[in-house]
Motif scaffolding. Structure first.
Motif, mmCIF file in Angstrom:
data_model
loop_
_atom_site.group_PDB
_atom_site.id
_atom_site.type_symbol
_atom_site.label_atom_id
_atom_site.label_comp_id
_atom_site.label_asym_id
_atom_site.label_seq_id
_atom_site.Cartn_x
_atom_site.Cartn_y
_atom_site.Cartn_z
ATOM 1 N N LYS A 5 0.820 -1.218 0.000
ATOM 2 C CA LYS A 5 0.000 0.000 0.000
ATOM 3 C C LYS A 5 0.856 1.272 0.000
ATOM 4 O O LYS A 5 1.797 1.406 0.766
ATOM 5 C CB LYS A 5 -0.873 -0.019 1.257
ATOM 6 N N LYS A 6 0.519 2.186 -0.845
ATOM 7 C CA LYS A 6 1.311 3.414 -0.932
ATOM 8 C C LYS A 6 0.517 4.585 -0.381
ATOM 9 O O LYS A 6 -0.620 4.787 -0.731
ATOM 10 C CB LYS A 6 1.676 3.681 -2.392
ATOM 11 N N GLN A 7 1.091 5.348 0.490
ATOM 12 C CA GLN A 7 0.366 6.518 0.978
ATOM 13 C C GLN A 7 1.145 7.804 0.796
ATOM 14 O O GLN A 7 0.597 8.876 0.867
ATOM 15 C CB GLN A 7 0.013 6.409 2.455
ATOM 16 N N VAL A 8 2.412 7.663 0.532
ATOM 17 C CA VAL A 8 3.188 8.887 0.419
ATOM 18 C C VAL A 8 2.988 9.477 -0.969
ATOM 19 O O VAL A 8 2.810 8.761 -1.940
ATOM 20 C CB VAL A 8 4.673 8.597 0.709
ATOM 21 N N ARG A 9 2.948 10.805 -1.026
ATOM 22 C CA ARG A 9 2.826 11.474 -2.321
ATOM 23 C C ARG A 9 4.115 12.242 -2.543
ATOM 24 O O ARG A 9 4.565 13.004 -1.688
ATOM 25 C CB ARG A 9 1.619 12.416 -2.299
ATOM 26 N N ILE A 10 4.718 11.995 -3.703
ATOM 27 C CA ILE A 10 5.999 12.636 -3.970
ATOM 28 C C ILE A 10 5.828 13.597 -5.125
ATOM 29 O O ILE A 10 5.293 13.236 -6.167
ATOM 30 C CB ILE A 10 7.069 11.582 -4.313
ATOM 31 N N THR A 11 6.216 14.846 -4.925
ATOM 32 C CA THR A 11 6.116 15.823 -6.003
ATOM 33 C C THR A 11 7.494 16.380 -6.271
ATOM 34 O O THR A 11 8.434 16.137 -5.515
ATOM 35 C CB THR A 11 5.198 16.992 -5.599
ATOM 36 N N ILE A 664 5.943 17.680 15.586
ATOM 37 C CA ILE A 664 5.664 17.479 14.164
ATOM 38 C C ILE A 664 4.452 18.330 13.789
ATOM 39 O O ILE A 664 3.329 18.037 14.184
ATOM 40 C CB ILE A 664 5.377 15.980 13.861
ATOM 41 N N TYR A 665 4.690 19.392 13.022
ATOM 42 C CA TYR A 665 3.582 20.253 12.609
ATOM 43 C C TYR A 665 2.727 19.561 11.552
ATOM 44 O O TYR A 665 1.511 19.680 11.541
ATOM 45 C CB TYR A 665 4.100 21.564 12.012
ATOM 46 N N SER A 666 3.379 18.896 10.606
ATOM 47 C CA SER A 666 2.620 18.209 9.551
ATOM 48 C C SER A 666 3.480 17.104 8.962
ATOM 49 O O SER A 666 4.695 17.064 9.186
ATOM 50 C CB SER A 666 2.237 19.195 8.444
ATOM 51 N N ASN A 667 2.824 16.220 8.190
ATOM 52 C CA ASN A 667 3.553 15.116 7.567
ATOM 53 C C ASN A 667 4.154 15.501 6.220
ATOM 54 O O ASN A 667 4.599 14.639 5.474
ATOM 55 C CB ASN A 667 2.616 13.918 7.370
ATOM 56 N N ASP A 668 4.141 16.796 5.903
ATOM 57 C CA ASP A 668 4.660 17.230 4.607
ATOM 58 C C ASP A 668 6.070 17.783 4.741
ATOM 59 O O ASP A 668 6.411 18.407 5.742
ATOM 60 C CB ASP A 668 3.767 18.325 4.009
ATOM 61 N N ASP A 669 6.862 17.563 3.728
ATOM 62 C CA ASP A 669 8.199 18.150 3.640
ATOM 63 C C ASP A 669 8.238 18.876 2.299
ATOM 64 O O ASP A 669 8.585 18.306 1.269
ATOM 65 C CB ASP A 669 9.258 17.047 3.712
ATOM 66 N N ARG A 670 7.823 20.123 2.370
ATOM 67 C CA ARG A 670 7.639 20.932 1.160
ATOM 68 C C ARG A 670 8.925 20.998 0.333
ATOM 69 O O ARG A 670 8.911 20.874 -0.880
ATOM 70 C CB ARG A 670 7.234 22.338 1.640
ATOM 71 N N PHE A 671 10.053 21.220 1.009
ATOM 72 C CA PHE A 671 11.305 21.420 0.270
ATOM 73 C C PHE A 671 11.779 20.153 -0.435
ATOM 74 O O PHE A 671 12.534 20.217 -1.378
ATOM 75 C CB PHE A 671 12.415 21.900 1.206
ATOM 76 N N ARG A 672 11.392 19.009 0.102
ATOM 77 C CA ARG A 672 11.868 17.773 -0.514
ATOM 78 C C ARG A 672 10.765 17.085 -1.313
ATOM 79 O O ARG A 672 10.945 15.980 -1.802
ATOM 80 C CB ARG A 672 12.445 16.827 0.552
ATOM 81 N N GLY A 673 9.589 17.740 -1.400
ATOM 82 C CA GLY A 673 8.522 17.225 -2.247
ATOM 83 C C GLY A 673 7.875 15.953 -1.717
ATOM 84 O O GLY A 673 7.384 15.133 -2.491
#
Ligand SMILES: Nc1nc2c(c(=O)[nH]1)N[C@H]1C(S)=C(S)[C@@H](COP(=O)(O)OP(=O)(O)OC[C@H]3O[C@@H](n4cnc5c(=O)[nH]c(N)nc54)[C@H](O)[C@@H]3O)O[C@H]1N2
Ligand SMILES: Nc1nc2c(c(=O)[nH]1)N[C@H]1C(S)=C(S)[C@@H](COP(=O)(O)OP(=O)(O)OC[C@H]3O[C@@H](n4cnc5c(=O)[nH]c(N)nc54)[C@H](O)[C@@H]3O)O[C@H]1N2
Ligand SMILES: [Mo]
Length: 779
Positions: A5-11, A664-673
Motif C-alpha cells: 500500500k502506498k500513501q506517500v505522495r511525492i512531487t 511534528i507540525y505536519s507530515n509534509d516536507d515541502r522542500f523535498r517534495g
C-alpha cells in the motif's frame, strides 16, 4: 521487494526556499491552530527589541531588524505555541495513557496546550488533575527520599536564562551536577572541540562578519529550514558576489536558492538568489576527509607559491604568533593520500582543489556548520578540523572571518552559560558556594548518554524534565522506553503533550507552564526574561499574548515550587522573591557571572542584544598552551568509523520543514517534495536499482551491529532522491530506534545520528503512519 500500500505522495520540489510556498505554509498553520487573527500582528513583535525572542531557532537577532524579522519556521513555532487549542482534565478523562501511546507525535501535540497540573493514577491508567501545592509537596518528598546522585535534571534549550539559572542552582543545592541538556545531543561536539582548540566553547562570529566576509564555507547545516533568518545574511553576501561553498550529502533547497518572502519585488517578479556557488555532496561522515583534502590542496598551493617566490598561501605570521602544533598537523596532512581522502569524502581531488582554491584566494572566511559535523562518532574531530582549516589562513579573530556553529534551541547556548552543565569545571562552583552558602557537589554529573545508560541499568530514581521530549529525542528507543516505565519518578514541565509524557515513570507528574510568548504576571507586575543567541548576544523578551489558561504557572514559579518543597530552607536564597520579580534573579546572575551578566536588567534591552566577552574573537587563546591549537585528527581518512561492507547502507537522520525536533507540525516536507507521510527513506536511483526497488516500495531497516540487540524500523517507503550512492536519509525521530546508545561521539558523547550503518530488509508491515512508527524487538 514488497509491492504494498502506498500513501506517500511525492512531487517535484523546485520552488526556492522562502517564496510563495512559505507564505502559504504559514497561513495554513495559523488557521489550523486557530490563532486569533488579530494576534497575527504578534509576528511583527517577533525578534524585536521591544518584543519577544522567537521560540524556534537561536539565530542572531539584528539591531536593525526587517519589518518582519521572522521566517516561516518561526511563524509556525509562534502559531504552535499561541494556538487556541487546549487540553484539560476532561481530555485526560477520555483516554488512558496506554491508548495515548498509540497516537502519533503530531496528534499528541496538535491537541493543544496543557492547562492543568496532572498526576498519574495507576488504578485508572490516566492523568488526573492535582493541586499545584500537592504536586510540589509530593515531588519534594520523593526527591528527599532518593540518593541525589540518582536524579537527573534535564533541560531542553528553550527555557530562559532566569529559569535555567534557578534550575542549575536547584540541582546543585539538591546534591548533583546531573544537568544534561539537549545540547548533549546537538552542539556538545562544538563545545568540546572549540574549548580545546581556541579556548572558548562557542562560535566567534557576529552578524557584521557576514557583511565583511569574502567567502563562506557551509558544512552540514540546513539553513532554509532550521535557521531561515540567516538566509538574509547569505542573500546579501551573494549580492556582493561572495562565494558560498556548501558541503552536504543532500541538495537542500535553502542552500540552492532563496526568494525573500518579505521583499514584495522579489515575490512579484519571482526572483531567486542562487545561494551556493559550489555544492559538494559529501558522503555522510566524510567531512574530516574533505577538510584534509582542502588543507592538502592549500599546502600544494603554498609550495608552488614558495617555489615561485610569491606571497605564501598559508598565513605564516599568524601561525607563528598565534598557534601551536602546526608542524605535526602539516605532516599528517602531507602523509594522507588523495586516494584515501577521495574514498572517505566521496568527492574528487579536483572538486576539493576547486573549493580550496576559492578559500586560498579569500582574505576573510567564515566557517558555518551544524549537525552534519557534530552528530558523528568523530563529531569533535570534524569541528577541530574546521578550526585547523581556518587557522591555516588566520581566519579566526578578524572581521569577516571566524567559526560559526549554528545552535538549535532558542536559548540552548544560554543555558550552558548560566551553569546548566554536567561538567563541574564549567560552573562557577566557588562563586555559588560563597553567594548562597552551601557546598556544591564537585563530581562529574551525567550527560544525556550517561543518563540513558543509568536508566537502562535501572540505576536512576528520578527524572525531572525542564521542557523537551527526552525519550523521543534520544537513541535506543526500545530499551529506553522499557526502562523508562520503571523509573520511580518522572516529572515533566511542559507546554504540550508528547510521547515522553504518555510513557512515564511509576509516579509521574505533568506540570503545564507558560510559554515565552505569553504575558507572565507576578507580584511586581508583568515579567520579562532573557536569552542568548548563536552569536553570544543576550536579548530581553516580553510576553505578549494572554496565557493559554488561567491555571498555568511560569517556569521560574514551577522550579521554585519544586525547590522549596525539596530543599532545606536557606536564608541566602529567597525563591519567592525571585518569582515575584525576575529582576532580582538577574541581579543574582550578575553576582555569579559579573563579566557576562552585570547590569543585565538594563543591558538586555540593547538593540541587537549585547555580546558576552569572547576571548578567541580578540585572539586571546584560553587554552593550555595559550595559543590556538592545531590538532592532528585521530582518525585519518582510511579509518571509517564503523565497519562497512557491500550490503551496508549508511543512514543519516534529517529534519523536514514540517517539524521542530520531535514537534511534528505536519507530515509534509515541502522542500523535498514529500507529502502525507514521514515514514520514508530517501535513496539514490542506482541503489534502488541494485536492490530492485521502485518508488513507494516498503522496506524495513535493521541496524548493523553485533551487540545482540535487534534494532528495526518497519514500514519505510522509498523516495528516489539525489543522495550519494551507499547512503540513505530518513527522518528524526522516526529512525531513532536504529541508533545504538554506544554509537556516539568520542569526547562529547553526542549521539551519532548522521551515520548509522544499516541493512535493508523486507518489511513485515505495510507503510505505517503510526505513533511509534516502529515495532522493533530485542533479541
Ligand atoms: N524549523 C526547524 N528549525 C530548527 C529545528 C527543527 O527541527 N525545525 N531544530 C533546531 C535544533 S535543536 C537544531 S540543533 C538545529 C539543527 O539544524 P541543522 O544543523 O541544520 O540539523 P539537521 O537538519 O539535522 O542536519 C543538517 C544538515 O546536515 C546534512 N548532513 C547530514 N550528514 C552530514 C555529513 O556527514 N556531513 C555534512 N557536511 N552534512 C551532513 C543534512 O543533509 C542536513 O542538511 O535546528 C534548529 N532549528
Ligand atoms: N536521530 C536524531 N535524533 C536527534 C537529533 C537528530 O538530528 N537526529 N537531534 C538532536 C537534537 S539537535 C536535539 S536539540 C534534541 C531535541 O530534544 P528535546 O529538546 O528534548 O526535544 P523537543 O522536541 O525540542 O521538545 C519538544 C517539547 O518541548 C516542550 N516545550 C515546548 N516549549 C516549551 C517551553 O517553553 N517550556 C517548556 N517547559 N516546555 C516546552 C513541549 O512539551 C514539546 O513537546 O533531539 C536530538 N535527537
Ligand atoms: Mo539541537
Amino acid at each position: 521487494m514488497s509491492e504494498e500500500k502506498k500513501q506517500v505522495r511525492i512531487t517535484k520540489a523546485t520552488m526556492p526556499a522562502g517564496g510563495w510556498g512559505s507564505v502559504g505554509d504559514v497561513s495554513t498553520i495559523l488557521t489550523d491552530q486557530n490563532v486569533v487573527v488579530k494576534d497575527t500582528g504578534l509576528l511583527l513583535k517577533q525578534n524585536k527589541t521591544d518584543g519577544f525572542a522567537c521560540v524556534s531557532c537561536a539565530w542572531a537577532k539584528p539591531a536593525n531588524p526587517h519589518p518582519f524579522e521572522f521566517c516561516s519556521s518561526g511563524a509556525k513555532a509562534t502559531a504552535w505555541e499561541t494556538t487556541s487549542k487546549s487540553i484539560g482534565a476532561d481530555f485526560f478523562q477520555r483516554y488512558t495513557l496506554t491508548e495515548l501511546e498509540g497516537w502519533s507525535d503530531h496528534q499528541l501535540e496538535d491537541h493543544g496546550r496543557l492547562t492543568t497540573p496532572l498526576r498519574y493514577d495507576a488504578a485508572s491508567d490516566k492523568y488526573l488533575p492535582v493541586d499545584w501545592d500537592v504536586a510540589f509537596n509530593e515531588i519534594g518528598a520523593a526527591l528527599r527520599g532518593f540518593d541525589p546522585k540518582q536524579v537527573v535534571f534535564y533541560a531542553s534549550g528553550r527555557a530562559s536564562l532566569e529559569t535555567s539559572y534557578m534550575y542549575q542552582l536547584l540541582a546543585r543545592m539538591y546534591g548533583n551536577n546531573n544537568l544534561p541538556d539537549s545540547s548533549n545531543m546537538c552542539h556538545e561536539s562544538t563545545s568540546v572541540g572549540l574549548q580545546k582548540t581556541i579556548g572558548i566553547a562557542v562560535g566567534t562570529v557576529k552578524l557584521s562578519d557576514f557583511e565583511d566576509t569574502d567567502c563562506i564555507l557551509f558544512f552540514g547545516q540546513n539553513v532554509g529550514v532550521n535557521s531561515p533568518r540567516m538566509l538574509h545574511q547569505l542573500q546579501e553576501a551573494r549580492k556582493r558576489d561572495v562565494p558560498i561553498i556548501t558541503f552536504n550529502p543532500l541538495r537542500e533547497r535553502g542552500l540552492v536558492s532563496f526568494t525573500n518572502p518579505q521583499s514584495p519585488l522579489e515575490m512579484l517578479t519571482r526572483q531567486e538568489t542562487a545561494i551556493s556557488t559550489q555544492y559538494h555532496q559529501v558522503k555522510p561522515g566524510g567531512d574530516t576527509a574533505v577538510i584534509m583534502g582542502m588543507c592538502k590542496a592549500i599546502f600544494a598551493l603554498d609550495d608552488a607559491a614558495l617555489a615561485a617566490g610569491e606571497q605564501r598561501v598559508i598565513d605564516i605570521a599568524f601561525i607563528q604568533e598565534h598557534t601551536n602544533g602546526f608542524s605535526d598537523f602539516e605532516q599528517a596532512v602531507r602523509a594522507c593520500s588523495w586516494e584515501a581522502i577521495e574514498r572517505e569524502a566521496g568527492l574528487s581531488q579536483a572538486a576539493l582543489e576547486e573549493a580550496a582554491g576559492v578559500y586560498a584566494r579569500s582574505s576573510a572566511v567564515l566557517g558555518v556548520y551544524g549537525m552534519g559535523l557534530t552528530q558523528h562518532r568523530n563529531g569533535v574531530q570534524n569541528v577541530t578540523m574546521l578550526v585547523n582549516l581556518l587557522l591555516l589562513r588566520g581566519n579566526i579573530g578578524k572581521p569577516g572571518a571566524g567559526i560559526c556553529p549554528v545552535r538549535g534551541h532558542s536559548n540552548v547556548q544560554g543555558q550552558r552559560t548560566v551553569g546548566i552543565t554536567e561538567k563541574p569545571e564549567l560552573a562557577p562552583l566557588d562563586k555559588l558556594k560563597e553567594q548562597f552558602n552551601f557546598e556544591p557537589p564537585r563530581d562529574m554529573g551525567l550527560t544525556t548518554v550517561d543518563a540513558c545508560e543509568a536508566i537502562i541499568k535501572r540505576d536512576l530514581q528520578g527524572f525531572i524534565g525542564l521542557g523537551g521530549n527526552f525519550l523521543r529525542a534520544v537513541p535506543e528507543t526500545v530499551l529506553m522506553e522499557a526502562a523508562w516505565r520503571e523509573l520511580p519518578l518522572t516529572v515533566q514541565i511542559a507546554t504540550k503533550l508528547n510521547r515522553n509524557h504518555v510513557i512515564h515513570g511509576k509516579a509521574a507528574y505533568l506540570l503545564p507552564c507558560l510559554g515565552r510568548i505569553e504575558i507572565d504576571r507576578q507580584g511586581s507586575g508583568d515579567q520579562s526574561v532573557s536569552v542568548e543567541d548563536s552569536t553570544s548576544h543576550m536579548h530581553g523578551s516580553r510576553g505578549m499574548t494572554e496565557p493559554a489558561a488561567p491555571g498555568l504557572l511560569s517556569e521560574p514559579a514551577i522550579v521554585a515550587g519544586i525547590a522549596k518543597a525539596t530543599l532545606a530552607p536557606n536564608p541566602n536564597v529567597n525563591w519567592d522573591a525571585w518569582v515575584a520579580d525576575y529582576r532580582v534573579i538577574r541581579k543574582a546572575m550578575g553576582v555569579t557571572f559579573p563579566e557576562i551578566f552585570k547590569d543585565l536588567n538594563e543591558r538586555m534591552w540593547t538593540p541587537g542584544g549585547y555580546r558576552k566577552p569572547l576571548a578567541a574573537a580578540e585572539r586571546i587563546w584560553k587554552t593550555e598552551s595559550g595559543k590556538a591549537e592545531f590538532t592532528v585528527p585521530e582518525e585519518l581518512p582510511g579509518n571509517p568509523n564503523m565497519p562497512g561492507g557491500p550490503d551496508i547502507l549508511r543512514l543519516f537522520t534529517i529534519r523536514s520543514d514540517g517539524q521542530f525536533n520531535t514537534t511534528i507540525y505536519s507530515n509534509d516536507d515541502r522542500f523535498r517534495g514529500v507529502h502525507g507521510s514521514r515514514m520514508v527513506l530517501f535513496m539514490n536511483a542506482a541503489d534502488m536499482e541494485r536492490y530492485g526497488l521502485g518508488k513507494g516500495d516498503v522496506v524495513a531497516l535493521r541496524t548493523h551491529a553485533d551487540d545482540g540487540v535487534n534494532r528495526r524500523v518497519e514500514g519505510l517507503q522509498i523516495v528516489p532522491y539525489d543522495v550519494p550512492s551507499g547512503c540513505i536519509a530518513g527522518y528524526y525521530p522516526e529512525c531513532n530506534p536504529l541508533i545504538p546508545l554506544w554509537h556516539h561521539a568520542k569526547e562529547s558523547k553526542v549521539p551519532a545520528a548522521k551515520a548509522i550503518d544499516v541493512l535493508l530488509e523486507r518489511s513485515h508491515s505495510v507503510a505505517t503512519s503510526a505513533a511509534t512508527s516502529a515495532a522493533p524487538s530485542v533479541a
